[in-house]
Design a protein around this motif. Structure first.
Motif, PDB file in Angstrom:
ATOM      1  N   GLN A  55      -0.630   9.583  -5.394  1.00 44.19           N
ATOM      2  CA  GLN A  55       0.812   9.469  -5.219  1.00 44.19           C
ATOM      3  C   GLN A  55       1.288   8.131  -5.755  1.00 44.19           C
ATOM      4  O   GLN A  55       0.637   7.103  -5.546  1.00 44.19           O
ATOM      5  CB  GLN A  55       1.175   9.592  -3.738  1.00 44.19           C
ATOM      6  N   LYS A  56       2.422   8.150  -6.448  1.00 46.18           N
ATOM      7  CA  LYS A  56       2.973   6.913  -6.999  1.00 46.18           C
ATOM      8  C   LYS A  56       3.599   6.096  -5.874  1.00 46.18           C
ATOM      9  O   LYS A  56       4.373   6.621  -5.060  1.00 46.18           O
ATOM     10  CB  LYS A  56       4.007   7.205  -8.076  1.00 46.18           C
ATOM     11  N   VAL A  57       3.259   4.804  -5.807  1.00 41.98           N
ATOM     12  CA  VAL A  57       3.778   3.912  -4.771  1.00 41.98           C
ATOM     13  C   VAL A  57       4.143   2.565  -5.394  1.00 41.98           C
ATOM     14  O   VAL A  57       3.687   2.211  -6.477  1.00 41.98           O
ATOM     15  CB  VAL A  57       2.745   3.669  -3.645  1.00 41.98           C
ATOM     16  N   THR A  58       4.967   1.828  -4.653  1.00 42.04           N
ATOM     17  CA  THR A  58       5.186   0.409  -4.938  1.00 42.04           C
ATOM     18  C   THR A  58       4.591  -0.373  -3.784  1.00 42.04           C
ATOM     19  O   THR A  58       4.898  -0.115  -2.615  1.00 42.04           O
ATOM     20  CB  THR A  58       6.685   0.091  -5.070  1.00 42.04           C
ATOM     21  N   MET A  59       3.741  -1.323  -4.108  1.00 41.29           N
ATOM     22  CA  MET A  59       3.022  -2.064  -3.084  1.00 41.29           C
ATOM     23  C   MET A  59       3.294  -3.562  -3.262  1.00 41.29           C
ATOM     24  O   MET A  59       3.220  -4.077  -4.385  1.00 41.29           O
ATOM     25  CB  MET A  59       1.516  -1.769  -3.216  1.00 41.29           C
ATOM     26  N   THR A  91       3.014 -10.392  -4.967  1.00 38.86           N
ATOM     27  CA  THR A  91       3.070  -9.560  -6.176  1.00 38.86           C
ATOM     28  C   THR A  91       3.420  -8.132  -5.804  1.00 38.86           C
ATOM     29  O   THR A  91       2.835  -7.552  -4.883  1.00 38.86           O
ATOM     30  CB  THR A  91       1.709  -9.570  -6.902  1.00 38.86           C
ATOM     31  N   SER A  92       4.368  -7.545  -6.535  1.00 41.08           N
ATOM     32  CA  SER A  92       4.700  -6.121  -6.376  1.00 41.08           C
ATOM     33  C   SER A  92       4.092  -5.349  -7.544  1.00 41.08           C
ATOM     34  O   SER A  92       4.254  -5.741  -8.703  1.00 41.08           O
ATOM     35  CB  SER A  92       6.217  -5.912  -6.349  1.00 41.08           C
ATOM     36  N   ILE A  93       3.396  -4.273  -7.219  1.00 42.37           N
ATOM     37  CA  ILE A  93       2.808  -3.431  -8.273  1.00 42.37           C
ATOM     38  C   ILE A  93       3.204  -1.978  -8.033  1.00 42.37           C
ATOM     39  O   ILE A  93       3.318  -1.524  -6.891  1.00 42.37           O
ATOM     40  CB  ILE A  93       1.273  -3.560  -8.318  1.00 42.37           C
ATOM     41  N   GLU A  94       3.400  -1.266  -9.122  1.00 37.65           N
ATOM     42  CA  GLU A  94       3.714   0.165  -9.067  1.00 37.65           C
ATOM     43  C   GLU A  94       2.558   0.909  -9.733  1.00 37.65           C
ATOM     44  O   GLU A  94       2.164   0.593 -10.860  1.00 37.65           O
ATOM     45  CB  GLU A  94       5.024   0.450  -9.803  1.00 37.65           C
ATOM     46  N   PHE A  95       2.028   1.894  -9.027  1.00 34.20           N
ATOM     47  CA  PHE A  95       0.877   2.629  -9.562  1.00 34.20           C
ATOM     48  C   PHE A  95       0.652   3.893  -8.742  1.00 34.20           C
ATOM     49  O   PHE A  95       1.321   4.114  -7.728  1.00 34.20           O
ATOM     50  CB  PHE A  95      -0.383   1.748  -9.539  1.00 34.20           C
ATOM     51  N   GLU A  96      -0.301   4.723  -9.192  1.00 31.45           N
ATOM     52  CA  GLU A  96      -0.668   5.933  -8.466  1.00 31.45           C
ATOM     53  C   GLU A  96      -1.936   5.645  -7.668  1.00 31.45           C
ATOM     54  O   GLU A  96      -2.928   5.160  -8.211  1.00 31.45           O
ATOM     55  CB  GLU A  96      -0.922   7.096  -9.434  1.00 31.45           C
ATOM     56  N   ILE A  97      -1.905   5.968  -6.362  1.00 28.48           N
ATOM     57  CA  ILE A  97      -2.988   5.596  -5.457  1.00 28.48           C
ATOM     58  C   ILE A  97      -3.590   6.844  -4.797  1.00 28.48           C
ATOM     59  O   ILE A  97      -2.896   7.841  -4.583  1.00 28.48           O
ATOM     60  CB  ILE A  97      -2.469   4.602  -4.389  1.00 28.48           C
ATOM     61  N   SER A  98      -4.872   6.769  -4.464  1.00 21.58           N
ATOM     62  CA  SER A  98      -5.533   7.888  -3.787  1.00 21.58           C
ATOM     63  C   SER A  98      -5.090   7.980  -2.341  1.00 21.58           C
ATOM     64  O   SER A  98      -4.601   7.009  -1.759  1.00 21.58           O
ATOM     65  CB  SER A  98      -7.057   7.706  -3.830  1.00 21.58           C
ATOM     66  N   LYS A  99      -5.274   9.164  -1.753  1.00 25.10           N
ATOM     67  CA  LYS A  99      -4.893   9.365  -0.356  1.00 25.10           C
ATOM     68  C   LYS A  99      -5.662   8.431   0.570  1.00 25.10           C
ATOM     69  O   LYS A  99      -5.106   7.875   1.516  1.00 25.10           O
ATOM     70  CB  LYS A  99      -5.147  10.826   0.051  1.00 25.10           C
ATOM     71  N   GLU A 100      -6.955   8.243   0.284  1.00 24.86           N
ATOM     72  CA  GLU A 100      -7.789   7.412   1.144  1.00 24.86           C
ATOM     73  C   GLU A 100      -7.301   5.957   1.147  1.00 24.86           C
ATOM     74  O   GLU A 100      -7.152   5.335   2.203  1.00 24.86           O
ATOM     75  CB  GLU A 100      -9.251   7.462   0.677  1.00 24.86           C
ATOM     76  N   ASP A 101      -7.025   5.419  -0.044  1.00 23.84           N
ATOM     77  CA  ASP A 101      -6.563   4.033  -0.125  1.00 23.84           C
ATOM     78  C   ASP A 101      -5.130   3.899   0.380  1.00 23.84           C
ATOM     79  O   ASP A 101      -4.744   2.850   0.903  1.00 23.84           O
ATOM     80  CB  ASP A 101      -6.673   3.516  -1.563  1.00 23.84           C
ATOM     81  N   MET A 102      -4.371   4.964   0.239  1.00 20.52           N
ATOM     82  CA  MET A 102      -2.993   4.934   0.747  1.00 20.52           C
ATOM     83  C   MET A 102      -3.007   4.777   2.270  1.00 20.52           C
ATOM     84  O   MET A 102      -2.218   4.003   2.844  1.00 20.52           O
ATOM     85  CB  MET A 102      -2.269   6.223   0.358  1.00 20.52           C
ATOM     86  N   GLU A 103      -3.914   5.470   2.935  1.00 19.48           N
ATOM     87  CA  GLU A 103      -4.030   5.350   4.388  1.00 19.48           C
ATOM     88  C   GLU A 103      -4.574   3.973   4.779  1.00 19.48           C
ATOM     89  O   GLU A 103      -4.129   3.364   5.740  1.00 19.48           O
ATOM     90  CB  GLU A 103      -4.960   6.447   4.926  1.00 19.48           C
ATOM     91  N   LYS A 104      -5.522   3.482   3.997  1.00 21.97           N
ATOM     92  CA  LYS A 104      -6.184   2.226   4.314  1.00 21.97           C
ATOM     93  C   LYS A 104      -5.270   1.020   4.106  1.00 21.97           C
ATOM     94  O   LYS A 104      -5.280   0.057   4.878  1.00 21.97           O
ATOM     95  CB  LYS A 104      -7.446   2.085   3.455  1.00 21.97           C
ATOM     96  N   TYR A 134       0.958  -2.322   3.053  1.00 23.54           N
ATOM     97  CA  TYR A 134       1.469  -3.043   1.893  1.00 23.54           C
ATOM     98  C   TYR A 134       2.467  -2.219   1.074  1.00 23.54           C
ATOM     99  O   TYR A 134       3.099  -2.742   0.147  1.00 23.54           O
ATOM    100  CB  TYR A 134       0.304  -3.457   0.969  1.00 23.54           C
ATOM    101  N   ILE A 135       2.603  -0.937   1.407  1.00 20.41           N
ATOM    102  CA  ILE A 135       3.466  -0.068   0.607  1.00 20.41           C
ATOM    103  C   ILE A 135       4.937  -0.297   0.970  1.00 20.41           C
ATOM    104  O   ILE A 135       5.325  -0.271   2.148  1.00 20.41           O
ATOM    105  CB  ILE A 135       3.070   1.419   0.828  1.00 20.41           C
ATOM    106  N   GLN A 136       5.757  -0.482  -0.059  1.00 22.49           N
ATOM    107  CA  GLN A 136       7.193  -0.683   0.132  1.00 22.49           C
ATOM    108  C   GLN A 136       7.977   0.564  -0.145  1.00 22.49           C
ATOM    109  O   GLN A 136       9.011   0.815   0.466  1.00 22.49           O
ATOM    110  CB  GLN A 136       7.692  -1.819  -0.786  1.00 22.49           C
ATOM    111  N   GLY A 137       7.513   1.333  -1.111  1.00 22.24           N
ATOM    112  CA  GLY A 137       8.259   2.534  -1.460  1.00 22.24           C
ATOM    113  C   GLY A 137       7.380   3.550  -2.135  1.00 22.24           C
ATOM    114  O   GLY A 137       6.349   3.234  -2.706  1.00 22.24           O
ATOM    115  N   LEU A 138       7.790   4.833  -2.042  1.00 18.53           N
ATOM    116  CA  LEU A 138       7.039   5.950  -2.641  1.00 18.53           C
ATOM    117  C   LEU A 138       7.779   6.468  -3.873  1.00 18.53           C
ATOM    118  O   LEU A 138       8.994   6.364  -3.958  1.00 18.53           O
ATOM    119  CB  LEU A 138       6.845   7.063  -1.636  1.00 18.53           C
TER     120      LEU A 138
END
Length: 412
Positions: free
Chosen positions: A358-362, A391-404, A408-412
């Motif tokens: 899923q694409k997120v901003t972290m 630092t803000s980064i935008e990228f696609e992240i795995s479900k496992e790392d998204m939960e972990k 740090y996630i600001q937006g989806l």
């Protein structure tokens, strides 16, 4: 090369051509060459010879004419059957399990595989010591079989049991090390190559290493059981970090000793996130798929991505017939020696890995630089911005790392 007669024992619905091809391929791998072929459909096993007495006479006649000294069967024979056949034929008789153990001993390169071969050999021999003594007792009675003879057999049996226990302890220590290594790879997508022996797994791994890796290559050859050791390599698929593990090939009719001792391949498969099921498209696809699926039937596949890789398409005359298999599964058709095909395989793997991303901003504070380093190393970063806090980064992240790393996630 050692010249042999091969004997194929068939059930009524067996594919005789495939059985002959497989045994001959194993004989070639062991350094032999087949001079004559003998087949028999056996519905009821002859307890004395396994096959019928008429076939035994036919083999004896062939061996005399061809001056062959060795006969190889594609079934496992009991100790008494081996003895009876050798006495009747006056030839060296090798059964299926002994042939495969011989090939394994020839191919073993690591300490682990050598220990497993020794363990399988001892487990194969142990019940045969008892059967052999029982056979001698029936034949010879008490005279000449008591005293030192029986004591020697019991001593041999105890020595084998001791050796088995010692080998099992050593293998447990090796397994502890492997568990630690698997823990170190838990944040990486672990992919296992599995398939029938000689399907092209090692060729795929080496091709991927050439294009996307830095580690050393693994042994590969056009032989059954060319690879006996599991080999894991790290690859970088455009910031998608993976490990790719080459495993021992499957084959039909492995004895319990061989299954127990050699299919640690199954352990690798259990811990894999994705399976690449490699099929030799040029030869008996249905047989390969059945053998593979039987071997892994006890593994929970629900959480694993599975990709069927139909290899050796350059050797296929009827592509449409190949494409009828596994139409309900993710699949791809390649030749492992074609770099463009390997590039397509890589893209297919990456697309399957990222299917649930899923694409997120972290936003990561400067104080947590190790988190930023992890994301930059393991993901394709689409956009990077800096402020006074981090630092803000935008990228696609795995479900496992998204939960972990959700905090740090600001937006989806």
């Amino acid at each position: 090369m050692q010249e042999v007669i091969q004997v194929n024992v068939l059930k009524r619905d067996d594919d005789e051509e495939n059985k002959i091809y497989e045994l001959e391929s194993l004989i070639n791998t062991a350094g032999g060459t087949t001079l004559a072929y003998v087949s028999q459909v056996v519905e009821k096993v002859n307890p004395r010879f396994y096959i019928g007495r008429g076939k035994v006479a036919e083999i004896k006649d062939l061996a005399e004419k061809l001056e062959v000294k060795t006969v190889i069967f594609d079934v496992e024979l009991s100790a008494s059957q081996l003895y009876n056949l050798e006495e009747e034929l006056k030839l060296h008789v090798v059964d299926w399990t002994t042939l495969i153990l011989d090939i394994f001993a020839l191919r073993a390169n690591t300490k682990e595989s050598r220990l497993k071969i020794k363990l399988a050999q001892l487990k194969y021999q142990l019940p045969r010591l008892n059967k052999w003594f029982s056979y001698l007792s029936r034949q010879a009675g008490g005279i000449g079989t008591r005293g030192p003879g029986e004591t020697m057999l019991e001593t041999d049996r105890r020595a084998v049991v001791r050796d088995i226990k010692s080998l099992e302890r050593q293998l447990k220590d090796i397994e502890k090390t492997k568990r630690i290594n698997r823990q170190a790879r838990k944040n990486i997508t672990n992919i296992s190559l599995l398939g029938y022996t000689n399907a092209g797994k090692s060729t795929i791994l080496n091709g991927m290493m050439h294009l996307y890796g830095k580690d050393k290559f693994v042994y590969s050859d056009d032989l059954l059981f060319a690879t006996l050791d599991t080999s894991t390599r790290r690859l970088d698929f455009s910031n998608t970090k993976v490990t790719l593990t080459d495993t021992v090939g499957f084959i039909d009719n492995l004895s319990k000793e061989l299954n127990d001792s050699f299919l640690t391949t199954l352990d690798e498969i259990k811990f894999a996130d994705m399976l690449l099921v490699v099929i030799d498209s040029s030869h008996n696809i249905e047989h390969q798929i059945h053998a593979i699926e039987t071997a892994i039937s006890d593994i929970d596949m629900a959480e694993k991505e599975v990709l069927y890789v139909f290899n050796k398409m350059d050797k296929v005359e009827n592509e449409l017939a190949v494409k009828l298999f596994k139409r309900d599964q993710e699949r791809i058709y390649i030749s492992a020696r074609d770099e463009e095909d390997l590039e397509r395989l890589k893209e297919k793997i990456v697309s399957m890995i990222k299917e649930n991303y899923q694409k997120v901003t972290m936003h990561i504070p400067f104080a947590h630089g190790e988190i930023l380093d992890y994301m930059m190393t393991n993901y394709d970063i689409l956009k990077t911005e800096y402020d006074e806090n981090g630092t803000s980064i935008e990228f696609e992240i795995s479900k496992e790392d998204m939960e972990k790393y959700g905090k740090y996630i600001q937006g989806l």
